[in-house]
Design a protein around this motif. Structure first.
Motif, PDB file in Angstrom:
ATOM      1  N   ARG A  28       0.836  -1.208   0.000  1.00 39.98           N
ATOM      2  CA  ARG A  28       0.000   0.000   0.000  1.00 39.98           C
ATOM      3  C   ARG A  28       0.870   1.257   0.000  1.00 39.98           C
ATOM      4  O   ARG A  28       0.645   2.186  -0.768  1.00 39.98           O
ATOM      5  N   VAL A  56     -11.434  11.760  -0.143  1.00 40.75           N
ATOM      6  CA  VAL A  56     -11.427  10.291  -0.149  1.00 40.75           C
ATOM      7  C   VAL A  56     -11.856   9.744   1.207  1.00 40.75           C
ATOM      8  O   VAL A  56     -12.690   8.840   1.301  1.00 40.75           O
ATOM      9  N   TYR A  57     -11.312  10.294   2.285  1.00 41.10           N
ATOM     10  CA  TYR A  57     -11.599   9.778   3.620  1.00 41.10           C
ATOM     11  C   TYR A  57     -12.956  10.219   4.164  1.00 41.10           C
ATOM     12  O   TYR A  57     -13.382   9.741   5.204  1.00 41.10           O
ATOM     13  N   LYS A  59     -15.671   9.606   2.530  1.00 36.95           N
ATOM     14  CA  LYS A  59     -16.614   8.639   1.950  1.00 36.95           C
ATOM     15  C   LYS A  59     -16.450   7.279   2.603  1.00 36.95           C
ATOM     16  O   LYS A  59     -15.486   7.029   3.320  1.00 36.95           O
ATOM     17  N   LYS A  61     -15.408   3.468   2.807  1.00 41.39           N
ATOM     18  CA  LYS A  61     -14.264   2.752   2.236  1.00 41.39           C
ATOM     19  C   LYS A  61     -14.771   1.745   1.201  1.00 41.39           C
ATOM     20  O   LYS A  61     -15.617   0.906   1.509  1.00 41.39           O
ATOM     21  N   PRO A  62     -14.229   1.822  -0.049  1.00 47.34           N
ATOM     22  CA  PRO A  62     -14.661   0.868  -1.077  1.00 47.34           C
ATOM     23  C   PRO A  62     -13.982  -0.486  -0.883  1.00 47.34           C
ATOM     24  O   PRO A  62     -12.990  -0.602  -0.167  1.00 47.34           O
ATOM     25  N   ARG A  63     -14.526  -1.492  -1.564  1.00 49.43           N
ATOM     26  CA  ARG A  63     -13.854  -2.795  -1.596  1.00 49.43           C
ATOM     27  C   ARG A  63     -12.570  -2.640  -2.403  1.00 49.43           C
ATOM     28  O   ARG A  63     -12.486  -1.822  -3.323  1.00 49.43           O
ATOM     29  N   VAL A  64     -11.574  -3.434  -2.065  1.00 46.94           N
ATOM     30  CA  VAL A  64     -10.273  -3.349  -2.739  1.00 46.94           C
ATOM     31  C   VAL A  64     -10.404  -3.643  -4.232  1.00 46.94           C
ATOM     32  O   VAL A  64      -9.806  -2.929  -5.054  1.00 46.94           O
ATOM     33  N   ILE A  66     -12.871  -3.119  -6.251  1.00 50.29           N
ATOM     34  CA  ILE A  66     -13.485  -1.970  -6.926  1.00 50.29           C
ATOM     35  C   ILE A  66     -12.485  -0.815  -7.012  1.00 50.29           C
ATOM     36  O   ILE A  66     -12.354  -0.163  -8.053  1.00 50.29           O
ATOM     37  N   ALA A  67     -11.742  -0.583  -5.937  1.00 50.12           N
ATOM     38  CA  ALA A  67     -10.744   0.490  -5.934  1.00 50.12           C
ATOM     39  C   ALA A  67      -9.636   0.213  -6.958  1.00 50.12           C
ATOM     40  O   ALA A  67      -9.185   1.129  -7.651  1.00 50.12           O
ATOM     41  N   ASP A  70     -11.024   1.010 -10.309  1.00 48.86           N
ATOM     42  CA  ASP A  70     -11.077   2.463 -10.486  1.00 48.86           C
ATOM     43  C   ASP A  70      -9.698   3.026 -10.837  1.00 48.86           C
ATOM     44  O   ASP A  70      -9.581   3.910 -11.691  1.00 48.86           O
ATOM     45  N   VAL A  71      -8.654   2.528 -10.179  1.00 48.08           N
ATOM     46  CA  VAL A  71      -7.292   2.995 -10.470  1.00 48.08           C
ATOM     47  C   VAL A  71      -6.926   2.667 -11.922  1.00 48.08           C
ATOM     48  O   VAL A  71      -6.414   3.525 -12.653  1.00 48.08           O
TER      49      VAL A  71
END
Length: 110
Positions: A28, A56-57, A59, A61-64, A66-67, A70-71
């Motif tokens: 990370r 970001v903080y 909202k 926390k999205p699932r990994v 999905i994140a 998105d990246v």
């Protein structure tokens, strides 16, 4: 996993070792460092970082998975705007590392 991801994981294993590779904190932090480098390389300004972090903080926390998607989606847009093939850029990184780790290459898991 994709061919690229498999090759990248083998390179990471040879450079950071299995323990760090499997340490989510290490991965990370390394990702954040490189993401900030990309932001800087693409012309981002330091003053804009803190407001982005706060957004970001604020909202849920999205699932990994999905994140990660998105990246990759946003990275494709950066590649398009800079007229680069992001997958080719990834392979170029692996190719650049080959001479450095050529002696270790034969010991990597396949």
């Amino acid at each position: 996993m994709s061919e690229y991801q498999n090759k990248a994981v083998r390179m990471l294993t040879s450079t950071v070792g299995d323990e760090s590779l499997m340490d989510l904190n290490d991965r990370r932090d390394a990702f954040l460092h490189r993401a900030l480098e990309l932001y800087f390389a693409a012309g981002g300004i330091e003053d804009a970082i803190k407001p982005m972090v706060e957004k970001v903080y604020s909202k849920n926390k999205p699932r990994v998975d999905i994140a990660v998607g998105d990246v990759l989606y946003k990275l494709a847009g950066i590649g398009h705007a800079c007229d680069i093939d992001i997958i080719q850029a990834g392979y170029n990184k692996l190719d650049d590392a080959k001479p450095t780790f050529a002696g270790e290459e034969r010991h990597l898991p396949r």
